[in-house]
Enzyme design. Structure first.
Site, mmCIF file in Angstrom:
data_model
loop_
_atom_site.group_PDB
_atom_site.id
_atom_site.type_symbol
_atom_site.label_atom_id
_atom_site.label_comp_id
_atom_site.label_asym_id
_atom_site.label_seq_id
_atom_site.Cartn_x
_atom_site.Cartn_y
_atom_site.Cartn_z
ATOM 1 N N HIS A 195 0.848 -1.197 0.000
ATOM 2 C CA HIS A 195 0.000 0.000 0.000
ATOM 3 C C HIS A 195 0.874 1.234 0.000
ATOM 4 C CE1 HIS A 195 1.199 -0.596 4.213
ATOM 5 N NE2 HIS A 195 1.187 0.730 4.239
ATOM 6 N N HIS B 77 6.244 6.405 -0.756
ATOM 7 C CA HIS B 77 7.021 5.194 -1.002
ATOM 8 C C HIS B 77 6.161 3.979 -0.681
ATOM 9 C CE1 HIS B 77 7.448 5.788 3.351
ATOM 10 N NE2 HIS B 77 7.612 4.468 3.421
HETATM 11 P P1 ATP Z 1 5.699 -3.072 11.744
HETATM 12 O O1 ATP Z 1 5.569 -1.788 12.508
HETATM 13 O O2 ATP Z 1 5.425 -4.283 12.567
HETATM 14 O O3 ATP Z 1 6.975 -3.176 11.016
HETATM 15 P P2 ATP Z 1 4.043 -1.863 9.719
HETATM 16 O O4 ATP Z 1 5.004 -0.704 9.847
HETATM 17 O O5 ATP Z 1 3.742 -2.387 8.374
HETATM 18 O O6 ATP Z 1 4.532 -3.063 10.627
HETATM 19 P P3 ATP Z 1 2.325 -0.097 11.111
HETATM 20 O O7 ATP Z 1 3.482 0.286 12.003
HETATM 21 O O8 ATP Z 1 0.998 -0.260 11.725
HETATM 22 O O9 ATP Z 1 2.655 -1.448 10.366
HETATM 23 O O10 ATP Z 1 2.265 0.993 9.974
HETATM 24 C C1 ATP Z 1 1.230 1.099 9.028
HETATM 25 C C2 ATP Z 1 1.706 1.984 7.892
HETATM 26 O O11 ATP Z 1 2.053 3.286 8.384
HETATM 27 C C3 ATP Z 1 2.959 1.492 7.188
HETATM 28 O O12 ATP Z 1 2.894 1.909 5.828
HETATM 29 C C4 ATP Z 1 4.071 2.229 7.885
HETATM 30 O O13 ATP Z 1 5.195 2.388 7.043
HETATM 31 C C5 ATP Z 1 3.429 3.560 8.156
HETATM 32 N N1 ATP Z 1 3.984 4.171 9.362
HETATM 33 C C6 ATP Z 1 4.174 3.563 10.555
HETATM 34 N N2 ATP Z 1 4.656 4.423 11.458
HETATM 35 C C7 ATP Z 1 4.795 5.612 10.839
HETATM 36 C C8 ATP Z 1 5.240 6.902 11.241
HETATM 37 N N3 ATP Z 1 5.652 7.169 12.474
HETATM 38 N N4 ATP Z 1 5.230 7.882 10.309
HETATM 39 C C9 ATP Z 1 4.822 7.648 9.061
HETATM 40 N N5 ATP Z 1 4.371 6.467 8.619
HETATM 41 C C10 ATP Z 1 4.368 5.454 9.490
#
Ligand code: ATP
Ligand code: MG
Length: 169
Positions: free
Chosen positions: A40, A117
């Site tokens: 996504h 990205h």
């Molecule tokens: P994990 O944290 O276990 O590696 P994930 O990053 O895929 O898994 P989430 O942390 O719930 O799952 O994030 C959901 C989406 O939001 C992902 O696309 C992630 O890159 C983005 N994301 C997470 N944290 C941030 C942040 N602090 N700022 C911007 N985007 C974020």
């Protein structure tokens, strides 16, 4: 609940990204590759909130016309490797409107500069080989409010709301 707002990708787009992942794998790259169903484009990361209502209200207040999104190149934030997107004024405008609506509805979100990205893999090991990401594009007609839950085998993302594009005039 943990929320974020994203564009879900067309099958074509995901196929192209899967192919790029396979090429990386064939070149010896290892890491945690994003599962196809999880690919996504995040537009805004909200994080933990007690209720989805304000975010749903914000999403409902956003309007946009359909626009094209195209893949372009590969890059990295440390050991997180991603596929990039062609510069898009409509995408930038949509994110601006979305973030304004979130603010107006009192929804917290990560205010880092938007850097579009699509994550291909995390904890990548090795140098990034020069493998191309094939051309693929899609028409964006929907923006989704997603809930993120930790599953047994990685994250599970569920769409809990959406905003459809207005038909072009
Ligand atoms: P994990 O944290 O276990 O590696 P994930 O990053 O895929 O898994 P989430 O942390 O719930 O799952 O994030 C959901 C989406 O939001 C992902 O696309 C992630 O890159 C983005 N994301 C997470 N944290 C941030 C942040 N602090 N700022 C911007 N985007 C974020
Ligand atoms: Mg994360």
């Amino acid at each position: 609940m943990r929320l974020f707002i994203a564009i879900l990708l067309s099958d074509d787009m995901k196929d192209s990204l899967l192919e790029a992942q396979n090429r990386l794998y064939d070149r010896g790259v290892r890491g945690r590759f994003t599962a196809e169903e999880n690919m996504h484009l995040t537009l805004a990361f909200i994080g933990e909130v007690p209720s989805a209502e304000p975010a749903l209200d914000a999403l409902a207040a956003v309007s946009f016309s359909p626009f094209e999104l195209g893949l372009e190149g590969m890059g990295r934030f440390g050991d997180l490797w991603w596929a990039g997107l062609r510069d898009s004024a409509p995408l930038a405008a949509l994110v601006r409107r979305l973030r304004r609506a979130l603010t107006e509805n009192g929804v917290p979100f990560d205010k880092k500069r938007f850097s579009p990205h699509i994550t291909l893999l995390r904890r990548a090991r090795g140098e990034m080989p020069g493998v191309p990401v094939m051309d693929a594009s899609m028409t964006v007609e929907r923006v989704s409010l997603m809930r993120s839950d930790r599953g047994k085998n990685g994250m599970i993302y569920t769409e809990i709301g959406a905003c459809e594009a207005r038909p072009a005039e």
